[in-house]
Structures are given as structure tokens and as C-alpha cells.
Motif scaffolding. Sequence first.
Motif, mmCIF file in Angstrom:
data_model
loop_
_atom_site.group_PDB
_atom_site.id
_atom_site.type_symbol
_atom_site.label_atom_id
_atom_site.label_comp_id
_atom_site.label_asym_id
_atom_site.label_seq_id
_atom_site.Cartn_x
_atom_site.Cartn_y
_atom_site.Cartn_z
ATOM 1 N N GLN A 87 0.880 -1.165 0.000
ATOM 2 C CA GLN A 87 0.000 0.000 0.000
ATOM 3 C C GLN A 87 0.919 1.217 0.000
ATOM 4 O O GLN A 87 1.358 1.642 1.049
ATOM 5 C CB GLN A 87 -0.880 0.019 1.254
ATOM 6 C CG GLN A 87 -1.538 -1.294 1.575
ATOM 7 C CD GLN A 87 -2.801 -1.506 0.783
ATOM 8 O OE1 GLN A 87 -3.358 -0.556 0.226
ATOM 9 N NE2 GLN A 87 -3.274 -2.711 0.706
ATOM 10 N N ARG A 95 -5.208 4.902 8.224
ATOM 11 C CA ARG A 95 -6.404 5.013 7.379
ATOM 12 C C ARG A 95 -6.085 5.728 6.072
ATOM 13 O O ARG A 95 -5.018 6.318 5.927
ATOM 14 C CB ARG A 95 -7.510 5.762 8.144
ATOM 15 C CG ARG A 95 -8.107 4.864 9.225
ATOM 16 C CD ARG A 95 -9.208 5.536 9.996
ATOM 17 N NE ARG A 95 -9.622 4.654 11.089
ATOM 18 C CZ ARG A 95 -10.311 5.035 12.148
ATOM 19 N NH1 ARG A 95 -10.687 6.284 12.274
ATOM 20 N NH2 ARG A 95 -10.649 4.170 13.078
ATOM 21 N N ILE A 96 -7.052 5.650 5.156
ATOM 22 C CA ILE A 96 -6.947 6.251 3.810
ATOM 23 C C ILE A 96 -5.718 5.713 3.060
ATOM 24 O O ILE A 96 -5.051 6.433 2.329
ATOM 25 C CB ILE A 96 -6.942 7.799 3.855
ATOM 26 C CG1 ILE A 96 -7.904 8.308 4.945
ATOM 27 C CG2 ILE A 96 -7.396 8.388 2.517
ATOM 28 C CD1 ILE A 96 -7.968 9.802 5.081
ATOM 29 N N GLN A 97 -5.423 4.441 3.280
ATOM 30 C CA GLN A 97 -4.326 3.814 2.535
ATOM 31 C C GLN A 97 -4.816 2.524 1.877
ATOM 32 O O GLN A 97 -4.016 1.680 1.471
ATOM 33 C CB GLN A 97 -3.158 3.520 3.476
ATOM 34 C CG GLN A 97 -2.569 4.788 4.067
ATOM 35 C CD GLN A 97 -1.303 4.522 4.869
ATOM 36 O OE1 GLN A 97 -0.371 3.910 4.364
ATOM 37 N NE2 GLN A 97 -1.279 4.957 6.099
ATOM 38 N N GLU A 119 -10.480 -1.129 2.464
ATOM 39 C CA GLU A 119 -10.999 -1.574 1.168
ATOM 40 C C GLU A 119 -10.537 -2.997 0.859
ATOM 41 O O GLU A 119 -11.316 -3.839 0.410
ATOM 42 C CB GLU A 119 -10.504 -0.605 0.090
ATOM 43 C CG GLU A 119 -11.117 -0.847 -1.264
ATOM 44 C CD GLU A 119 -10.635 0.170 -2.297
ATOM 45 O OE1 GLU A 119 -10.091 1.222 -1.904
ATOM 46 O OE2 GLU A 119 -10.809 -0.108 -3.486
ATOM 47 N N SER A 126 -19.739 6.358 5.090
ATOM 48 C CA SER A 126 -19.051 6.815 3.868
ATOM 49 C C SER A 126 -18.138 5.723 3.332
ATOM 50 O O SER A 126 -18.053 5.520 2.116
ATOM 51 C CB SER A 126 -18.216 8.063 4.145
ATOM 52 O OG SER A 126 -19.045 9.122 4.485
ATOM 53 N N PHE A 127 -17.461 5.026 4.250
ATOM 54 C CA PHE A 127 -16.555 3.955 3.814
ATOM 55 C C PHE A 127 -17.341 2.881 3.058
ATOM 56 O O PHE A 127 -16.973 2.499 1.947
ATOM 57 C CB PHE A 127 -15.826 3.320 5.003
ATOM 58 C CG PHE A 127 -15.112 2.058 4.611
ATOM 59 C CD1 PHE A 127 -13.892 2.111 3.954
ATOM 60 C CD2 PHE A 127 -15.691 0.811 4.827
ATOM 61 C CE1 PHE A 127 -13.260 0.955 3.523
ATOM 62 C CE2 PHE A 127 -15.067 -0.352 4.404
ATOM 63 C CZ PHE A 127 -13.839 -0.280 3.754
ATOM 64 N N ASN A 161 -12.280 18.854 -2.966
ATOM 65 C CA ASN A 161 -11.705 17.509 -2.857
ATOM 66 C C ASN A 161 -12.871 16.521 -2.993
ATOM 67 O O ASN A 161 -13.696 16.406 -2.089
ATOM 68 C CB ASN A 161 -11.011 17.355 -1.492
ATOM 69 C CG ASN A 161 -10.415 15.977 -1.287
ATOM 70 O OD1 ASN A 161 -10.734 15.035 -2.014
ATOM 71 N ND2 ASN A 161 -9.554 15.843 -0.299
ATOM 72 N N LYS A 205 -13.121 13.463 -2.786
ATOM 73 C CA LYS A 205 -13.185 12.349 -1.823
ATOM 74 C C LYS A 205 -13.669 12.838 -0.462
ATOM 75 O O LYS A 205 -13.891 12.047 0.447
ATOM 76 C CB LYS A 205 -11.803 11.692 -1.669
ATOM 77 C CG LYS A 205 -11.420 10.835 -2.868
ATOM 78 C CD LYS A 205 -10.060 10.220 -2.602
ATOM 79 C CE LYS A 205 -9.500 9.510 -3.807
ATOM 80 N NZ LYS A 205 -10.064 8.238 -4.100
ATOM 81 N N ARG A 206 -13.776 14.126 -0.298
ATOM 82 C CA ARG A 206 -14.195 14.703 0.993
ATOM 83 C C ARG A 206 -15.560 15.396 0.908
ATOM 84 O O ARG A 206 -16.326 15.374 1.868
ATOM 85 C CB ARG A 206 -13.158 15.726 1.462
ATOM 86 C CG ARG A 206 -11.847 15.102 1.855
ATOM 87 C CD ARG A 206 -11.893 14.594 3.286
ATOM 88 N NE ARG A 206 -10.706 13.829 3.609
ATOM 89 C CZ ARG A 206 -10.727 12.703 4.322
ATOM 90 N NH1 ARG A 206 -11.853 12.196 4.738
ATOM 91 N NH2 ARG A 206 -9.616 12.074 4.608
ATOM 92 N N THR A 209 -19.918 10.841 -0.898
ATOM 93 C CA THR A 209 -19.018 11.880 -1.425
ATOM 94 C C THR A 209 -19.230 11.990 -2.928
ATOM 95 O O THR A 209 -19.818 11.095 -3.563
ATOM 96 C CB THR A 209 -17.542 11.525 -1.165
ATOM 97 O OG1 THR A 209 -17.248 10.317 -1.866
ATOM 98 C CG2 THR A 209 -17.252 11.339 0.313
ATOM 99 N N THR A 253 -17.711 9.034 -4.575
ATOM 100 C CA THR A 253 -18.521 7.812 -4.498
ATOM 101 C C THR A 253 -19.666 7.881 -5.504
ATOM 102 O O THR A 253 -19.952 6.898 -6.191
ATOM 103 C CB THR A 253 -19.075 7.625 -3.061
ATOM 104 O OG1 THR A 253 -17.969 7.417 -2.181
ATOM 105 C CG2 THR A 253 -20.009 6.443 -2.976
#
Lengths: 154, 138
Positions: free
Chosen positions: A5, A98-100, A104, A135-136, B69, B71-72, B124, B127
Motif C-alpha cells: 500500500q 487510514r486512507i491507505q 478496502e 461513507s466507507f 476535494n 473524496k471529501r 461523497t 462515491t
Amino acid sequence: MIYNQSKLEVHFRPAEPNDLEQIVKLDKQVSGIEKGDYWMERFTQLHGGLGGHIFIAEKQNAESSDLLGFIVGEVRAWEFGSRPCGWIFALAVDPEYRIQGIGEKLFKEISSVFKENGATSVRTMVARKDQLNMSFFRAQGMMGGPFIELEKAI
Amino acid sequence: MKLQKATQFGLYAVLELARDPQSQKSAVDIAKKYGISSNHLAKVMRDLGRAGLVASVRGAGGGYRFSGNSKRVTLMDVITIFEELGSDASDGLNSPHRIDIEDALLSVLFEIDEITQATFSSITLDTLLKTIHWRGQK
């Protein structure tokens, strides 16, 4: 399986009993609640062949490995009239990592196993105010499903 | 549920620009693509600019480009530029003089509002744009 990653090398694999301590620790760090008994029961079911899957993400060092994240779920069928479906019960990634793409990848790992177990969809439940997790999961392609959760104080 | 026209236009524009952040498009081009009023869209673009989501590019071939952004920024972030979502349920819940039927109805409206807001807040722009791809795969 090892995935690079960006610069961080992360190893993904099914959890083993000696991962329990680190899972309980990370879960407490992320959720703020210690659930040692719950995790012990989960591991007992898992290794007793009663179903369920736990995958972990770890960073390997020369002498040890650090847990970076985990995902827990199982395929359940016919409850609430639902066809076989993979349920994700818990997901956590160390806030520093996170965010790496770790969450996922964990999601993909467990979805792939659910599929092998006969599921054609994956489901989870998220608190309305938990924007981070909602959101994830939406970013993984999940949307509102055909069921609505109802509850009542008793 | 129905969003106000300005909100819909704002979402079209910001998503259209976020889809290709390197590109710049004029309000007229976007309006033509979606079959909407370019005058109305021009006002919407100014609001999006003030919110920092788009930046105007001057000169020949100028227009707007996405400056947030993806993604935000969530759908809720764009929607709240133009309208306040939800019924009066949240205000009503704090009133000390509610009648029982009013109270029961407000609790249902409040539940719907919460779900609506949670949904828009969790999606987002990135998404939403990915869902175009996912829908194409089905």
C-alpha cells in the motif's frame, strides 16, 4: 497475501487465536469499548467450525507484527426472509493507517470468501450518525438495502 | 423527495466538473448538456464559487473548474449551500406545547429527516461518480 500500500507493506490473512489480544486492543482503541468476552466467543465459534470469518491486516517487522485492521463477518441465511447473504459485523483500521486502502482490501477479502460460501450480496448495519463508516461502506458500492432496521425500547 | 431547482443544478454542475477535475467548462455548456436555464445556472455557479467548490477560469476557453476535494465533499455539503433539508420536525421536537398527535407525527418526520441527512452526508462526490461505473457494470 502481501500488498504494497504505497510505501507501507501490509499483509492480509485470516485471523488466528494468537491475534485475539491485538484485535481486542484495536477494537477498544477504535470503539472505546472493551469487549474481550465477545471476541473470545467469536474466536471459539470460528475455530469450532461454526462459521464466520475474521481477516486481519498487519505490518510485519523483523521480530513481530503489528495489527493495522480487521474485519469480521459471516454468511447467514433465511433470517428475516433473507437469502444467503454475507454480513459484516465489525471493521476497524488503526486511525494512523487510514486512507491507505487497508479497509478496502479487508472488505474485498471477506466479500470474496462470502461469495465462495454462496452469498450473492454483502450487508452491514451502520449507526445513522456514524458518517465515517457509512461513507466507507458507500465508497465500496454499498447502498440502502431492501430491509429497514426497526427497534423499540423495552 | 424533491430538491429545489438550484440544488439540483448545483449538483449537476459540481459533479460534471468533478468528473474531470483538469477540465474547465462554461455554465452555458453545462446548461446545454442538462437542458437547463443557463441564466439560473450562472447564479448557481457563483454560489458554488463562493463556497470554494468551483473556480472561474478567465480568458478564451474560460469557464469553471472543480476546486474541491471529491473524496471529501459530500452531497450534503453541496445541498446545504442552496437549501436547508428536512421538515420543521427538528424545531417542533423542542416545543414545550405539543399536542399528542402532533408529537407522534413529528417523531416520524424526524426519523425521515435523520435518514435523509445521513444518506446525503455519507455519499461523497467521488462515491457518486463511481456509482455511474458500478451501474454500468450491472
